[in-house]
Design a protein around this motif. Structure first.
Motif, PDB file in Angstrom:
ATOM      1  N   HIS A   1     -16.185  46.950 -15.354  1.00  0.00           N
ATOM      2  CA  HIS A   1     -16.916  47.712 -14.343  1.00  0.00           C
ATOM      3  C   HIS A   1     -17.811  48.750 -15.038  1.00  0.00           C
ATOM      4  CE1 HIS A   1     -17.802  50.482 -11.094  1.00  0.00           C
ATOM      5  NE2 HIS A   1     -17.352  49.576 -10.245  1.00  0.00           N
ATOM      6  N   PRO A   2     -19.087  48.831 -14.633  1.00  0.00           N
ATOM      7  CA  PRO A   2     -20.031  49.720 -15.338  1.00  0.00           C
ATOM      8  C   PRO A   2     -19.544  51.169 -15.424  1.00  0.00           C
ATOM      9  CG  PRO A   2     -21.186  48.374 -13.734  1.00  0.00           C
ATOM     10  CD  PRO A   2     -19.725  48.083 -13.543  1.00  0.00           C
ATOM     11  N   MET A   3     -18.859  51.620 -14.365  1.00  0.00           N
ATOM     12  CA  MET A   3     -18.384  52.996 -14.417  1.00  0.00           C
ATOM     13  C   MET A   3     -17.337  53.172 -15.515  1.00  0.00           C
ATOM     14  SD  MET A   3     -16.160  55.096 -11.706  1.00  0.00           S
ATOM     15  CE  MET A   3     -14.672  55.318 -12.613  1.00  0.00           C
TER      16      MET A   3
ATOM     17  N   LYS B   1     -17.021  51.357 -18.142  1.00  0.00           N
ATOM     18  CA  LYS B   1     -17.684  51.211 -19.434  1.00  0.00           C
ATOM     19  C   LYS B   1     -18.357  52.517 -19.850  1.00  0.00           C
ATOM     20  CE  LYS B   1     -20.824  48.140 -21.778  1.00  0.00           C
ATOM     21  NZ  LYS B   1     -21.946  47.223 -21.565  1.00  0.00           N
TER      22      LYS B   1
ATOM     23  N   ASP C   1     -16.234  54.669 -21.697  1.00  0.00           N
ATOM     24  CA  ASP C   1     -15.652  54.041 -22.879  1.00  0.00           C
ATOM     25  C   ASP C   1     -14.251  53.488 -22.625  1.00  0.00           C
ATOM     26  OD1 ASP C   1     -17.807  54.354 -24.696  1.00  0.00           O
ATOM     27  OD2 ASP C   1     -17.341  56.471 -24.845  1.00  0.00           O
ATOM     28  N   ALA C   2     -14.042  52.901 -21.463  1.00  0.00           N
ATOM     29  CA  ALA C   2     -12.756  52.265 -21.193  1.00  0.00           C
ATOM     30  C   ALA C   2     -12.568  51.079 -22.133  1.00  0.00           C
ATOM     31  CB  ALA C   2     -12.705  51.791 -19.740  1.00  0.00           C
TER      32      ALA C   2
ATOM     33  N   GLU D   1      -9.370  43.522 -24.368  1.00  0.00           N
ATOM     34  CA  GLU D   1      -9.238  42.371 -25.252  1.00  0.00           C
ATOM     35  C   GLU D   1      -8.135  42.611 -26.279  1.00  0.00           C
ATOM     36  OE1 GLU D   1     -13.606  40.572 -25.970  1.00  0.00           O
ATOM     37  OE2 GLU D   1     -13.489  42.748 -25.935  1.00  0.00           O
TER      38      GLU D   1
ATOM     39  N   SER E   1     -14.408  60.610 -24.126  1.00  0.00           N
ATOM     40  CA  SER E   1     -15.745  60.164 -23.734  1.00  0.00           C
ATOM     41  C   SER E   1     -16.441  61.281 -22.981  1.00  0.00           C
ATOM     42  CB  SER E   1     -15.615  58.917 -22.867  1.00  0.00           C
ATOM     43  OG  SER E   1     -16.889  58.438 -22.554  1.00  0.00           O
TER      44      SER E   1
ATOM     45  N   ASN F   1     -24.104  58.823 -20.903  1.00  0.00           N
ATOM     46  CA  ASN F   1     -23.808  57.691 -20.014  1.00  0.00           C
ATOM     47  C   ASN F   1     -22.827  58.088 -18.923  1.00  0.00           C
ATOM     48  OD1 ASN F   1     -25.195  56.488 -22.036  1.00  0.00           O
ATOM     49  ND2 ASN F   1     -23.907  54.674 -22.150  1.00  0.00           N
TER      50      ASN F   1
ATOM     51  N   LEU G   1     -24.637  60.272 -16.421  1.00  0.00           N
ATOM     52  CA  LEU G   1     -25.499  59.500 -15.515  1.00  0.00           C
ATOM     53  C   LEU G   1     -24.678  58.820 -14.427  1.00  0.00           C
ATOM     54  CD1 LEU G   1     -27.982  57.956 -18.105  1.00  0.00           C
ATOM     55  CD2 LEU G   1     -28.574  59.486 -16.228  1.00  0.00           C
TER      56      LEU G   1
ATOM     57  N   LEU H   1     -21.727  59.828 -13.165  1.00  0.00           N
ATOM     58  CA  LEU H   1     -21.261  60.800 -12.175  1.00  0.00           C
ATOM     59  C   LEU H   1     -22.414  61.333 -11.314  1.00  0.00           C
ATOM     60  CD1 LEU H   1     -18.730  62.750 -14.406  1.00  0.00           C
ATOM     61  CD2 LEU H   1     -18.180  61.184 -12.540  1.00  0.00           C
TER      62      LEU H   1
ATOM     63  N   ASN I   1     -25.334  59.539 -10.601  1.00  0.00           N
ATOM     64  CA  ASN I   1     -26.151  58.558  -9.876  1.00  0.00           C
ATOM     65  C   ASN I   1     -25.401  57.362  -9.313  1.00  0.00           C
ATOM     66  OD1 ASN I   1     -28.292  60.200 -10.570  1.00  0.00           O
ATOM     67  ND2 ASN I   1     -28.858  58.996 -12.359  1.00  0.00           N
ATOM     68  N   ASP I   2     -24.183  57.102  -9.742  1.00  0.00           N
ATOM     69  CA  ASP I   2     -23.413  55.994  -9.191  1.00  0.00           C
ATOM     70  C   ASP I   2     -23.229  56.220  -7.680  1.00  0.00           C
ATOM     71  OD1 ASP I   2     -21.435  54.238  -8.344  1.00  0.00           O
ATOM     72  OD2 ASP I   2     -20.184  54.492 -10.123  1.00  0.00           O
TER      73      ASP I   2
ATOM     74  N   SER J   1     -14.712  50.666 -28.493  1.00  0.00           N
ATOM     75  CA  SER J   1     -15.615  51.826 -28.518  1.00  0.00           C
ATOM     76  C   SER J   1     -15.159  52.863 -29.543  1.00  0.00           C
ATOM     77  CB  SER J   1     -15.702  52.473 -27.134  1.00  0.00           C
ATOM     78  OG  SER J   1     -14.436  52.938 -26.720  1.00  0.00           O
TER      79      SER J   1
ATOM     80  N   GLN K   1     -20.841  61.246 -30.649  1.00  0.00           N
ATOM     81  CA  GLN K   1     -20.309  59.907 -30.436  1.00  0.00           C
ATOM     82  C   GLN K   1     -21.448  58.920 -30.174  1.00  0.00           C
ATOM     83  OE1 GLN K   1     -17.897  60.535 -27.014  1.00  0.00           O
ATOM     84  NE2 GLN K   1     -17.666  58.408 -26.540  1.00  0.00           N
TER      85      GLN K   1
ATOM     86  N   ASP L   1     -26.618  52.152 -17.461  1.00  0.00           N
ATOM     87  CA  ASP L   1     -26.396  52.097 -16.021  1.00  0.00           C
ATOM     88  C   ASP L   1     -26.747  53.429 -15.379  1.00  0.00           C
ATOM     89  OD1 ASP L   1     -25.368  49.434 -15.880  1.00  0.00           O
ATOM     90  OD2 ASP L   1     -23.549  50.178 -16.844  1.00  0.00           O
ATOM     91  N   TYR L   2     -27.163  53.348 -14.147  1.00  0.00           N
ATOM     92  CA  TYR L   2     -27.399  54.542 -13.317  1.00  0.00           C
ATOM     93  C   TYR L   2     -28.442  55.487 -13.921  1.00  0.00           C
ATOM     94  CZ  TYR L   2     -22.889  52.711 -11.807  1.00  0.00           C
ATOM     95  OH  TYR L   2     -21.881  51.893 -11.411  1.00  0.00           O
TER      96      TYR L   2
END
Lengths: 146, 479
Positions: A9-11, A13, A16-17, A21, A30, A34, A37, A39, A41-42, B209, B222, B234-235
């Motif tokens: 999910h982009p949020m 990511k 840095d979730a 894998e 984190s 990113n 942005l 918080l 604009n989502d 990451s 970072q 994104d966003y």
């Protein structure tokens, strides 16, 4: 929250979730543009800001001051100090001008997200407070436990 | 009910003790740093350089690190071993392998696997380059091939950690963070350390990451990962109904609230967050502009083989040049797909097809624009591959750490030479051995940093990228 290994999910990511894998003993801290942005604009967070603004207008009393007290208690368990009150009063003023200047802006902002808009509330007022809640929910005090 | 205003009154004993510790520590730190801190604050940049850095005149301004994740075979790229060809199919002499770390071939009989392709000599100095890499052949006179690399970790994740941080212990700063922390970033509108990934080949291994984490350095250094397909970040657009001017006012207000709060709580993470929000706003305009390839000629797109937005290594290489032009300090590309335990010929063809030409295009493009001289390019995997056969679906090779190849180019590195050598079977680096720490020392040197004087105090130790075991700048490859 929906997890999918092949497509994070982009949020998540943005914060840095781990991709899941492999095992992760400790998450990395984190605190990046990113994340900011996301918080800002989502749609999820803007929708949440709108719903909180609806609560403020319904339960926060009649004045800007009482509304600020109400939302500060909800978000931070305290009331604003003088500096915060002045900053946010000024912010409310310019936003009220912006949204009453062109009603389209308010309609657009309130259309973000899936939750229905409380139709009883004044749109300019609701958009103004939605913008203000965006400011509050993006502070460090709201984002982190510390 | 009146709630207390002053956060000090809200503090519990335990919180008080821990924050008092930090508070005293940061008082000591700021008095130690003295002038540095105020100089840094005065700077407009979100990523100011440390005072006193660079230590000496730098040859390079920025780094583009092309990580071939999975570990490409040195024996099918740059390190031709006729003796291994002769020994093909015979048992690998135990004098090489006894007591040595082995990854997946543990307990199996070890046979020699001859080179799975042909090599030719290219360029003025006759650099040996395999037929898998025809475009690398064209830049034989531009690159410095190091054939004597060694690392200390034999599995992917710890080996990446070792390559990035100089140690296998998780939680240390990545080299991109070190460079950005030390030298700052001259990019006003983009982060100083950007990461891009692409995939294609055999069994793409995960890249966490953590690999671009800051460890004990301030978290603003970072790495910031851009998506390689779709929107790179994104966003980046404000919500509907919010003009850019309104968004700017919002962020100004958030930052004022945060700095007001920080006067009371003095948390360095808040300072980082203020910088992050400032950068976020700038990125709302700089990122769309960065990603808009419409100002690139068709000739350039063809040279890279890039189709905008396809998420390929080729597009990432073009993006790397655009980031370099915008003064991003450290640009880290990962191409995942080089883990060739089996089907090596097939997968070498796939990986080479995806990366060979774009790598050449990036180097050539930078050269044409006069930027290669101050851009240090580093190419390589986290380790190499065994001279011994592994057969997971056709001939392949296992992980190997005692000898492998990387190359460097631009940024004041001598072009067109090879440095160091492995033994006759390509197992051990034997001549002019280059440890990962030596690579780091050399990279730092090219950017004007003496690795021995680039310390950060942490947990009572003087931490540095090159560690304490000793590291040497490879003087012979420095122009």
């Amino acid at each position: 929250m929906h997890w999918q290994r092949q497509f994070l999910h982009p949020m998540l990511k943005a914060f840095d979730a781990p991709s899941r894998e492999e095992c992760t003993a400790q998450r990395s801290v984190s605190n990046t543009p990113n994340a900011a942005l996301t918080l800002l604009n989502d749609p999820t967070f803007n929708e949440a800001a709108r719903k909180l603004a609806e609560r403020i207008l319904e339960h926060g009393g009649d004045t800007d001051d009482s509304k600020l007290d109400y939302v500060f208690r909800l978000a931070f368990s305290r009331v604003p100090d003088q500096t915060e009150r002045e900053l946010l009063t000024a912010f409310l003023k310019t936003n009220k001008e912006y949204f009453s200047g062109d009603p389209k802006h308010a309609v657009e902002l309130l259309s973000v997200g899936q939750a229905p808009v409380n139709g009883k509330l004044d749109k300019t007022e609701l958009a103004t407070w939605t913008a203000t809640v965006r400011a509050l929910l993006n502070t460090s005090e709201a984002i982190t436990r510390n | 009910m009146q709630l207390p205003n002053d956060p000090q009154l809200l503090l519990k004993r335990r919180t008080f003790l821990s924050s008092a510790g930090v508070g005293l520590g940061s008082m000591a730190l700021s008095s130690l740093a003295g002038k540095d801190a105020s100089a840094a604050e005065a700077s407009k940049s979100l990523y100011p350089a440390l005072s006193g850095l660079p230590h000496f005149a730098a040859k390079a301004k920025r780094v583009i690190f092309l990580c071939m994740a999975g570990g490409p075979s040195h024996l099918e790229t740059f390190d031709y071993k006729p003796k291994l060809e002769e020994m093909h199919g015979k048992p690998m002499p135990t004098s090489f392998t006894e007591g040595q770390p082995i990854a997946q071939l543990q307990g199996q009989s070890l046979k020699c696997q001859g080179p799975l392709t042909k090599f030719k000599k290219y360029g003025k100095n006759g650099q040996e380059i395999s037929d898998f890499l025809p475009y690398h052949a064209k830049m034989a006179d531009d690159i410095c091939i190091i054939k004597s690399m060694v690392t200390e970790q034999i599995n992917h994740d710890p080996a990446h950690t070792f390559m990035n941080t100089g140690t296998a212990i998780s939680g240390r700063p990545s080299m991109g963070s070190w460079f950005t922390y030390g030298l700052g970033s001259e990019s006003e509108n983009l982060p100083g350390f950007v990461v891009l990934t692409s995939t294609g080949g055999r069994n793409p291994q995960p890249i966490a990451s953590r690999q671009w984490g800051t460890g004990f350095l301030p978290s603003r250094y970072q790495g910031v990962q851009f998506n390689s397909s779709g929107d790179p970040v994104d966003y980046v657009r404000s919500p509907k109904g919010i003009s850019l001017e309104q968004q700017k006012q919002l962020i100004t207000t958030i930052n004022k609230l945060n700095s007001h709060r920080n006067e009371k709580v003095q948390n360095p993470e808040i300072a980082t967050r203020i910088a992050a929000y400032e950068m976020a706003f700038r990125m709302q305009t700089s990122v769309p502009e960065l990603m808009d390839f419409s100002d690139e000629t068709q000739e350039t797109l063809d040279m890279y083989g890039a189709k905008p937005g396809d998420g390929s290594y080729a597009s990432n290489c073009l993006l790397a040049r655009r980031l370099a032009e915008r003064d991003v300090r450290f640009i880290h590309l990962y191409h995942r797909g080089w883990d060739h335990h089996g089907g090596l010929v097939n997968y070498m063809n796939i990986c080479s097809k995806l990366t060979d030409q774009p790598t050449w295009a990036l180097l050539t493009d930078l050269k044409q624009r006069g930027m290669l001289e101050d851009t240090l390019i580093v190419w390589g995997g986290e380790f190499g591959r065994t001279p011994m056969f592994q057969g997971k679906g056709g001939a392949g090779r296992d992980h190997h750490i005692k000898g492998f190849s990387m190359w460097m180019a631009g940024g004041g590195i001598k072009p067109g030479i090879s440095y160091g050598a492995t033994d006759e079977l390509g197992y051990n680096s034997v001549e002019n051995i280059v440890h990962v720490r030596d690579l780091h020392a050399t990279m730092l040197h090219q950017l004007g940093i003496d690795h021995n004087r680039f310390n950060v105090k942490f947990q009572g130790l003087d931490m540095r990228l090159t560690g304490v075991e000793g590291a040497n700048v490879i003087k012979e490859i420095v122009a």
